[in-house]
Design an enzyme around this catalytic site. Structure first.
Site, short mmCIF file in Angstrom:
data_model
loop_
_atom_site.label_atom_id
_atom_site.label_comp_id
_atom_site.label_asym_id
_atom_site.label_seq_id
_atom_site.Cartn_x
_atom_site.Cartn_y
_atom_site.Cartn_z
N ASP A 67 8.25 36.51 30.56
CA ASP A 67 8.00 37.87 30.10
C ASP A 67 9.26 38.61 29.67
OD1 ASP A 67 8.99 38.13 32.70
OD2 ASP A 67 7.39 39.44 33.40
N ASP A 74 16.48 39.71 31.65
CA ASP A 74 17.23 40.91 32.04
C ASP A 74 18.67 40.48 32.33
OD1 ASP A 74 18.13 43.28 33.32
OD2 ASP A 74 16.17 43.68 34.14
N ASP A 115 5.00 44.30 35.80
CA ASP A 115 4.51 45.17 36.87
C ASP A 115 5.62 45.96 37.53
OD1 ASP A 115 4.71 43.74 40.07
OD2 ASP A 115 5.69 42.89 38.32
#
Length: 179
Positions: A99, A102, A158
């Site tokens: 997803d 980072d 989420d």
């Protein structure tokens, strides 16, 4: 859930279009091959599902659950494998479908692990790329969207197991996680 979103960063329509575009590019690389598509649970599941539907090459599917976050908003710096692969990667072309990248910690360590296990090749396909947060020397081979350093939710992403089902990528209001 929508009320906790400061604003929509990437719309449902933009997601559909870009995921299809990136999947078609990856698909072209694997014509005549049978890569192993490794979905990273839980955040990557919606992207993974949409992505593989656009592939025409025969693929095998598998999943890993890895994390460096726990319940927080920043990486803990420790890779935790909660669910390992069922398939052997030795000699296989592997596509990691994730997803977000980072700090790069999770994907850098995961790519190294799969290569150590004998994968013939490993590429990384990400939905989102936060270049400004990178701490490890790794970049996605294919990326749908570059984003700024915002805490994003929706489309599988989420905060504390909430907001995954939102059909768009939104920025979570700071007061939700700065308590």
């Amino acid at each position: 859930m929508h009320k906790d979103c400061e604003r929509i960063l990437i719309s449902e329509k933009q997601l559909r279009s870009r995921v299809k575009e990136i999947a078609e590019k990856v698909d072209n690389l694997y014509q005549g091959k049978r890569p192993l598509c490794v979905g990273i649970l839980k955040g990557g599941i919606i992207f993974y599902s949409d992505f593989i539907r656009h592939l025409t090459s025969p693929v095998e599917l598998d999943f890993m659950a890895v994390s460096s976050y726990g319940g927080g908003t920043v990486s803990s710096g420790k890779l935790k494998i909660k669910k390992d692969l069922d398939k052997d990667v030795k000699g296989r072309d592997v596509i990691i479908i994730e997803d977000i990248i980072d700090s790069g910690f999770t994907l850098a360590n995961l790519k190294t692990l799969l290569l150590e296990r004998g994968a013939a090749s490993v590429i990384i396909v990400t939905l989102l790329n936060k270049k400004g947060r990178r701490e490890y020397d790794i970049s996605p081979d294919f990326n749908c969207f570059d984003i700024e350093n915002e805490f994003v939710i929706g489309y599988g992403l989420d905060y504390d197991e909430k907001y995954r089902s939102l059909p768009y990528i939104g920025i979570l209001k700071r007061e939700i996680y700065d308590k």
